[in-house]
Design a protein around this motif. Sequence first.
Motif, PDB file in Angstrom:
ATOM      1  N   CYS A 176       0.860  -1.390  -0.186  1.00 32.58           N
ATOM      2  CA  CYS A 176      -0.066   0.069   0.030  1.00 32.58           C
ATOM      3  C   CYS A 176       0.939   1.221  -0.066  1.00 32.58           C
ATOM      4  CB  CYS A 176      -0.728   0.021   1.268  1.00 32.58           C
ATOM      5  SG  CYS A 176      -2.122   1.348   1.323  1.00 32.58           S
ATOM      6  N   ALA A 177       0.510   2.397  -0.621  1.00 27.45           N
ATOM      7  CA  ALA A 177       1.178   3.607  -0.768  1.00 27.45           C
ATOM      8  C   ALA A 177       0.252   4.658  -0.798  1.00 27.45           C
ATOM      9  CB  ALA A 177       2.091   3.418  -2.079  1.00 27.45           C
ATOM     10  N   SER A 178       0.820   5.849  -0.399  1.00 20.97           N
ATOM     11  CA  SER A 178      -0.025   6.993  -0.583  1.00 20.97           C
ATOM     12  C   SER A 178       1.010   8.207  -1.053  1.00 20.97           C
ATOM     13  CB  SER A 178      -0.635   7.511   0.815  1.00 20.97           C
ATOM     14  OG  SER A 178       0.332   7.849   1.999  1.00 20.97           O
ATOM     15  N   SER A 179       0.324   9.214  -1.468  1.00 19.18           N
ATOM     16  CA  SER A 179       1.237  10.433  -2.064  1.00 19.18           C
ATOM     17  C   SER A 179       0.310  11.671  -1.780  1.00 19.18           C
ATOM     18  CB  SER A 179       1.357  10.339  -3.504  1.00 19.18           C
ATOM     19  OG  SER A 179       0.357  10.252  -4.317  1.00 19.18           O
ATOM     20  N   GLU A 180       0.904  12.870  -1.616  1.00 23.34           N
ATOM     21  CA  GLU A 180       0.032  14.137  -1.462  1.00 23.34           C
ATOM     22  C   GLU A 180      -0.556  14.371  -3.066  1.00 23.34           C
ATOM     23  OE1 GLU A 180       2.018  17.146   0.793  1.00 23.34           O
ATOM     24  OE2 GLU A 180       3.936  15.993   0.561  1.00 23.34           O
ATOM     25  N   LYS A 181      -1.494  15.428  -2.728  1.00 18.99           N
ATOM     26  CA  LYS A 181      -2.341  15.893  -3.953  1.00 18.99           C
ATOM     27  C   LYS A 181      -1.229  16.465  -4.799  1.00 18.99           C
ATOM     28  CE  LYS A 181      -6.132  17.617  -2.869  1.00 18.99           C
ATOM     29  NZ  LYS A 181      -7.142  18.580  -2.598  1.00 18.99           N
ATOM     30  N   ASN A 182      -0.213  17.476  -4.550  1.00 23.01           N
ATOM     31  CA  ASN A 182       0.607  18.125  -5.453  1.00 23.01           C
ATOM     32  C   ASN A 182       1.929  17.158  -5.851  1.00 23.01           C
ATOM     33  OD1 ASN A 182       1.671  18.158  -3.124  1.00 23.01           O
ATOM     34  ND2 ASN A 182       2.307  20.378  -3.106  1.00 23.01           N
ATOM     35  N   TRP A 183       1.700  15.868  -5.334  1.00 21.62           N
ATOM     36  CA  TRP A 183       2.342  14.591  -5.532  1.00 21.62           C
ATOM     37  C   TRP A 183       3.988  14.965  -5.796  1.00 21.62           C
ATOM     38  CZ3 TRP A 183       5.111  11.743  -9.252  1.00 21.62           C
ATOM     39  CH2 TRP A 183       4.806  10.441  -9.195  1.00 21.62           C
ATOM     40  N   ASP A 184       4.579  14.048  -4.680  1.00 27.83           N
ATOM     41  CA  ASP A 184       5.916  14.426  -4.528  1.00 27.83           C
ATOM     42  C   ASP A 184       6.447  12.889  -4.840  1.00 27.83           C
ATOM     43  OD1 ASP A 184       8.169  16.079  -2.616  1.00 27.83           O
ATOM     44  OD2 ASP A 184       8.348  15.949  -4.582  1.00 27.83           O
ATOM     45  N   GLY A 185       6.026  11.891  -4.942  1.00 23.85           N
ATOM     46  CA  GLY A 185       6.405  10.524  -4.648  1.00 23.85           C
ATOM     47  C   GLY A 185       5.673   9.787  -3.696  1.00 23.85           C
ATOM     48  N   TYR A 186       5.974   8.407  -3.582  1.00 24.03           N
ATOM     49  CA  TYR A 186       4.845   7.547  -2.711  1.00 24.03           C
ATOM     50  C   TYR A 186       5.690   7.587  -1.345  1.00 24.03           C
ATOM     51  CZ  TYR A 186       2.388   5.458  -6.747  1.00 24.03           C
ATOM     52  OH  TYR A 186       1.640   5.148  -7.737  1.00 24.03           O
ATOM     53  N   THR A 187       4.990   7.354  -0.435  1.00 25.02           N
ATOM     54  CA  THR A 187       5.272   6.630   0.890  1.00 25.02           C
ATOM     55  C   THR A 187       4.690   5.334   0.879  1.00 25.02           C
ATOM     56  OG1 THR A 187       5.506   8.792   1.988  1.00 25.02           O
ATOM     57  CG2 THR A 187       5.257   6.779   3.323  1.00 25.02           C
ATOM     58  N   PHE A 188       5.315   4.056   1.196  1.00 21.17           N
ATOM     59  CA  PHE A 188       4.889   2.930   1.282  1.00 21.17           C
ATOM     60  C   PHE A 188       4.873   2.163   2.610  1.00 21.17           C
ATOM     61  CE2 PHE A 188       4.971   1.085  -3.028  1.00 21.17           C
ATOM     62  CZ  PHE A 188       5.872   1.885  -3.725  1.00 21.17           C
ATOM     63  N   GLY A 189       3.938   1.456   2.775  1.00 25.12           N
ATOM     64  CA  GLY A 189       3.927   0.734   3.864  1.00 25.12           C
ATOM     65  C   GLY A 189       4.709  -0.637   3.934  1.00 25.12           C
ATOM     66  N   SER A 190       4.902  -1.376   4.797  1.00 22.01           N
ATOM     67  CA  SER A 190       5.539  -2.348   5.015  1.00 22.01           C
ATOM     68  C   SER A 190       5.389  -3.741   4.215  1.00 22.01           C
ATOM     69  CB  SER A 190       6.025  -2.830   6.496  1.00 22.01           C
ATOM     70  OG  SER A 190       6.679  -1.687   6.970  1.00 22.01           O
ATOM     71  N   GLY A 191       3.867  -3.666   3.498  1.00 20.39           N
ATOM     72  CA  GLY A 191       3.460  -4.950   3.093  1.00 20.39           C
ATOM     73  C   GLY A 191       3.006  -5.848   3.663  1.00 20.39           C
ATOM     74  N   THR A 192       2.143  -6.630   2.871  1.00 25.00           N
ATOM     75  CA  THR A 192       1.405  -7.936   3.631  1.00 25.00           C
ATOM     76  C   THR A 192       1.831  -8.976   2.447  1.00 25.00           C
ATOM     77  OG1 THR A 192      -0.495  -6.621   4.542  1.00 25.00           O
ATOM     78  CG2 THR A 192      -0.687  -9.113   4.269  1.00 25.00           C
ATOM     79  N   ARG A 193       2.462  -9.921   3.315  1.00 25.17           N
ATOM     80  CA  ARG A 193       2.839 -11.305   2.337  1.00 25.17           C
ATOM     81  C   ARG A 193       1.737 -12.068   2.599  1.00 25.17           C
ATOM     82  NH1 ARG A 193       6.805 -12.470  -0.533  1.00 25.17           N
ATOM     83  NH2 ARG A 193       8.250 -10.789   0.214  1.00 25.17           N
TER      84      ARG A 193
END
Lengths: 114, 112
Positions: free
Chosen positions: B91-108
Amino acid sequence: AQSVTQLGSHVSVSEGALVLLRCNYSSSVPPYLFWYVQYPNQGLQLLLKYTTGATLVKGINGFEAEFKKSETSFHLTKPSAHMSDAAEYFCAVKAAGNTGKLIFGQGTTLQVKP
Amino acid sequence: EADIYQTPRYLVIGTGKKITLECSQTMGHDKMYWYQQDPGMELHLIHYSYGVNSTEKGDLSSESTVSRIRTEHFPLTLESARPSHTSQYLCASSEKNWDGYTFGSGTRLTVV
Protein backbone atom coordinates in the motif's frame (compact mmCIF):
# COMPACT_ATOMS: atom_id res chain seq x y z
CA ALA A 1 3.23 3.89 -23.49
CA GLN A 2 5.65 4.65 -20.73
CA SER A 3 8.02 1.99 -19.49
CA VAL A 4 11.11 1.46 -17.39
CA THR A 5 13.92 -0.99 -18.08
CA GLN A 6 16.52 -1.87 -15.51
CA LEU A 7 19.55 -3.51 -17.05
CA GLY A 8 20.76 -6.41 -14.96
CA SER A 9 18.49 -8.18 -12.50
CA HIS A 10 21.48 -8.91 -10.26
CA VAL A 11 24.55 -6.77 -9.62
CA SER A 12 27.40 -7.87 -7.37
CA VAL A 13 30.12 -5.54 -6.10
CA SER A 14 32.79 -5.69 -3.45
CA GLU A 15 32.54 -3.56 -0.35
CA GLY A 16 34.11 -0.17 -1.10
CA ALA A 17 33.61 -0.49 -4.86
CA LEU A 18 31.54 1.74 -7.10
CA VAL A 19 27.86 0.90 -7.37
CA LEU A 20 26.18 1.48 -10.74
CA LEU A 21 22.58 0.43 -11.31
CA ARG A 22 21.20 1.16 -14.75
CA CYS A 23 17.76 2.47 -15.61
CA ASN A 24 16.35 3.52 -18.97
CA TYR A 25 12.88 4.88 -19.46
CA SER A 26 10.49 5.77 -22.22
CA SER A 27 8.08 8.59 -21.76
CA SER A 28 6.02 10.78 -24.05
CA VAL A 29 6.09 13.63 -21.55
CA PRO A 30 8.89 15.18 -19.48
CA PRO A 31 9.52 12.45 -16.96
CA TYR A 32 9.42 12.43 -13.22
CA LEU A 33 11.87 9.70 -12.21
CA PHE A 34 12.45 7.87 -8.96
CA TRP A 35 14.69 5.31 -7.34
CA TYR A 36 13.37 3.20 -4.47
CA VAL A 37 15.13 0.67 -2.26
CA GLN A 38 13.52 -2.38 -0.73
CA TYR A 39 15.13 -4.33 2.10
CA PRO A 40 13.97 -7.90 2.76
CA ASN A 41 10.42 -8.16 4.07
CA GLN A 42 9.97 -4.39 3.92
CA GLY A 43 8.11 -1.87 1.82
CA LEU A 44 9.86 0.48 -0.59
CA GLN A 45 11.77 3.54 0.59
CA LEU A 46 12.41 6.57 -1.61
CA LEU A 47 16.12 7.05 -2.34
CA LEU A 48 15.89 10.05 -4.63
CA LYS A 49 13.79 11.68 -7.30
CA TYR A 50 14.10 13.88 -10.36
CA THR A 51 11.27 16.24 -11.22
CA THR A 52 12.72 19.39 -12.80
CA GLY A 53 15.88 21.46 -12.50
CA ALA A 54 19.30 20.05 -11.75
CA THR A 55 19.91 16.81 -13.59
CA LEU A 56 22.25 15.40 -10.93
CA VAL A 57 20.15 14.38 -7.98
CA LYS A 58 21.50 13.45 -4.59
CA GLY A 59 19.61 11.11 -2.31
CA ILE A 60 19.90 9.36 0.99
CA ASN A 61 22.68 6.97 2.04
CA GLY A 62 25.20 8.53 -0.37
CA PHE A 63 23.35 7.60 -3.56
CA GLU A 64 22.96 9.90 -6.53
CA ALA A 65 21.51 9.68 -10.02
CA GLU A 66 21.87 11.69 -13.19
CA PHE A 67 19.01 12.39 -15.57
CA LYS A 68 20.24 12.25 -19.18
CA LYS A 69 17.47 13.16 -21.54
CA SER A 70 19.47 12.37 -24.69
CA GLU A 71 20.09 8.84 -23.43
CA THR A 72 16.70 8.45 -21.71
CA SER A 73 18.61 7.20 -18.69
CA PHE A 74 18.55 7.69 -14.94
CA HIS A 75 21.36 5.53 -13.60
CA LEU A 76 21.93 5.21 -9.85
CA THR A 77 25.44 5.42 -8.44
CA LYS A 78 27.27 5.33 -5.14
CA PRO A 79 31.05 5.83 -4.95
CA SER A 80 31.70 3.22 -2.28
CA ALA A 81 29.44 0.29 -1.50
CA HIS A 82 28.66 -0.70 2.05
CA MET A 83 27.38 -4.06 3.23
CA SER A 84 24.15 -2.37 4.33
CA ASP A 85 23.45 -1.36 0.71
CA ALA A 86 22.54 -4.94 -0.17
CA ALA A 87 18.88 -4.74 -1.20
CA GLU A 88 16.49 -4.60 -4.14
CA TYR A 89 16.44 -1.36 -6.10
CA PHE A 90 13.57 -0.16 -8.26
CA CYS A 91 13.54 2.61 -10.83
CA ALA A 92 10.18 4.21 -11.60
CA VAL A 93 8.64 6.84 -13.84
CA LYS A 94 5.47 8.77 -13.10
CA ALA A 95 2.71 7.90 -15.53
CA ALA A 96 1.33 10.65 -17.76
CA GLY A 97 -1.87 12.26 -16.57
CA ASN A 98 -3.15 13.03 -13.11
CA THR A 99 -3.49 9.59 -11.59
CA GLY A 100 -0.17 9.84 -9.81
CA LYS A 101 0.63 6.28 -10.83
CA LEU A 102 4.20 5.08 -10.88
CA ILE A 103 5.46 2.60 -13.44
CA PHE A 104 8.21 0.44 -12.00
CA GLY A 105 11.07 -1.44 -13.54
CA GLN A 106 11.72 -5.09 -12.78
CA GLY A 107 14.15 -4.33 -10.01
CA THR A 108 17.87 -4.97 -9.51
CA THR A 109 19.20 -7.00 -6.62
CA LEU A 110 22.45 -5.54 -5.31
CA GLN A 111 24.80 -7.96 -3.58
CA VAL A 112 27.76 -6.53 -1.66
CA LYS A 113 30.63 -8.90 -1.01
CA PRO A 114 33.02 -8.41 1.91
CA GLU B 1 9.01 5.82 11.58
CA ALA B 2 6.37 4.67 9.11
CA ASP B 3 3.37 6.92 8.62
CA ILE B 4 1.53 4.30 6.62
CA TYR B 5 0.61 1.05 8.28
CA GLN B 6 -0.34 -2.28 6.84
CA THR B 7 -1.78 -5.20 8.77
CA PRO B 8 -1.27 -8.04 8.96
CA ARG B 9 2.39 -8.31 7.91
CA TYR B 10 2.05 -12.01 7.16
CA LEU B 11 -1.07 -14.05 6.54
CA VAL B 12 -1.54 -17.71 5.68
CA ILE B 13 -5.10 -18.59 4.85
CA GLY B 14 -7.09 -21.41 3.31
CA THR B 15 -8.68 -21.39 -0.13
CA GLY B 16 -12.14 -19.87 -0.23
CA LYS B 17 -11.74 -17.63 2.81
CA LYS B 18 -12.61 -13.96 2.75
CA ILE B 19 -9.80 -11.66 3.78
CA THR B 20 -9.26 -7.94 4.23
CA LEU B 21 -5.84 -6.35 4.11
CA GLU B 22 -5.71 -3.14 6.08
CA CYS B 23 -3.90 0.05 5.10
CA SER B 24 -3.96 3.29 7.07
CA GLN B 25 -1.97 6.50 6.76
CA THR B 26 -1.68 9.44 9.13
CA MET B 27 -0.37 12.01 6.65
CA GLY B 28 -3.68 13.20 5.24
CA HIS B 29 -2.71 12.13 1.73
CA ASP B 30 -5.50 12.16 -0.83
CA LYS B 31 -4.06 9.56 -3.22
CA MET B 32 -3.61 5.96 -2.16
CA TYR B 33 -2.52 2.90 -4.09
CA TRP B 34 -2.35 -0.88 -3.88
CA TYR B 35 0.44 -2.71 -5.69
CA GLN B 36 0.97 -6.43 -6.07
CA GLN B 37 4.53 -7.71 -6.03
CA ASP B 38 5.58 -11.25 -6.85
CA PRO B 39 9.11 -12.41 -5.91
CA GLY B 40 11.73 -11.03 -8.25
CA MET B 41 9.12 -9.15 -10.24
CA GLU B 42 8.15 -5.56 -10.70
CA LEU B 43 5.26 -3.97 -8.90
CA HIS B 44 1.88 -3.93 -10.59
CA LEU B 45 -0.80 -1.40 -9.72
CA ILE B 46 -4.11 -3.11 -8.88
CA HIS B 47 -6.17 -0.29 -7.33
CA TYR B 48 -5.92 3.41 -6.60
CA SER B 49 -7.97 6.19 -5.08
CA TYR B 50 -7.98 9.97 -5.53
CA GLY B 51 -9.82 10.55 -2.27
CA VAL B 52 -12.88 9.62 -0.26
CA ASN B 53 -15.46 7.64 -2.26
CA SER B 54 -13.08 7.44 -5.22
CA THR B 55 -11.65 4.09 -6.34
CA GLU B 56 -10.26 2.95 -9.66
CA LYS B 57 -8.87 -0.29 -11.02
CA GLY B 58 -5.21 -0.36 -11.88
CA ASP B 59 -3.24 -1.84 -14.72
CA LEU B 60 -3.24 -5.42 -13.46
CA SER B 61 -6.56 -7.19 -13.37
CA SER B 62 -7.36 -8.27 -9.85
CA GLU B 63 -10.24 -10.09 -8.21
CA SER B 64 -9.83 -7.92 -5.15
CA THR B 65 -11.95 -4.89 -4.28
CA VAL B 66 -11.18 -1.73 -2.33
CA SER B 67 -13.07 0.99 -0.52
CA ARG B 68 -12.25 4.54 0.59
CA ILE B 69 -14.74 5.71 3.17
CA ARG B 70 -12.20 7.72 5.16
CA THR B 71 -9.16 9.60 3.91
CA GLU B 72 -6.79 7.64 6.10
CA HIS B 73 -8.10 4.14 5.40
CA PHE B 74 -7.88 2.09 2.17
CA PRO B 75 -8.61 -1.60 2.80
CA LEU B 76 -8.35 -4.32 0.17
CA THR B 77 -10.70 -7.30 0.25
CA LEU B 78 -10.59 -10.71 -1.40
CA GLU B 79 -14.02 -12.37 -1.20
CA SER B 80 -12.71 -15.86 -1.89
CA ALA B 81 -8.96 -16.38 -1.66
CA ARG B 82 -7.21 -18.71 -4.10
CA PRO B 83 -3.62 -19.94 -4.32
CA SER B 84 -3.12 -17.62 -7.32
CA HIS B 85 -3.60 -14.69 -4.92
CA THR B 86 -0.41 -15.63 -3.09
CA SER B 87 1.79 -12.54 -3.33
CA GLN B 88 3.02 -9.48 -1.49
CA TYR B 89 0.61 -6.55 -1.37
CA LEU B 90 2.02 -3.07 -0.92
CA CYS B 91 0.00 0.00 0.00
CA ALA B 92 1.24 3.52 -0.75
CA SER B 93 0.05 7.09 -0.52
CA SER B 94 1.02 10.44 -2.01
CA GLU B 95 0.18 14.10 -1.54
CA LYS B 96 -2.21 15.91 -3.82
CA ASN B 97 0.56 17.95 -5.40
CA TRP B 98 2.46 14.73 -5.66
CA ASP B 99 6.01 14.23 -4.68
CA GLY B 100 6.41 10.47 -4.74
CA TYR B 101 4.97 7.63 -2.73
CA THR B 102 5.25 6.65 0.88
CA PHE B 103 4.96 2.87 1.14
CA GLY B 104 3.76 0.64 3.92
CA SER B 105 5.75 -2.42 4.96
CA GLY B 106 3.54 -4.74 2.95
CA THR B 107 1.42 -7.81 3.61
CA ARG B 108 2.76 -11.13 2.48
CA LEU B 109 -0.23 -13.34 1.70
CA THR B 110 -0.07 -17.09 1.25
CA VAL B 111 -3.20 -18.98 0.23
CA VAL B 112 -3.01 -22.72 0.76
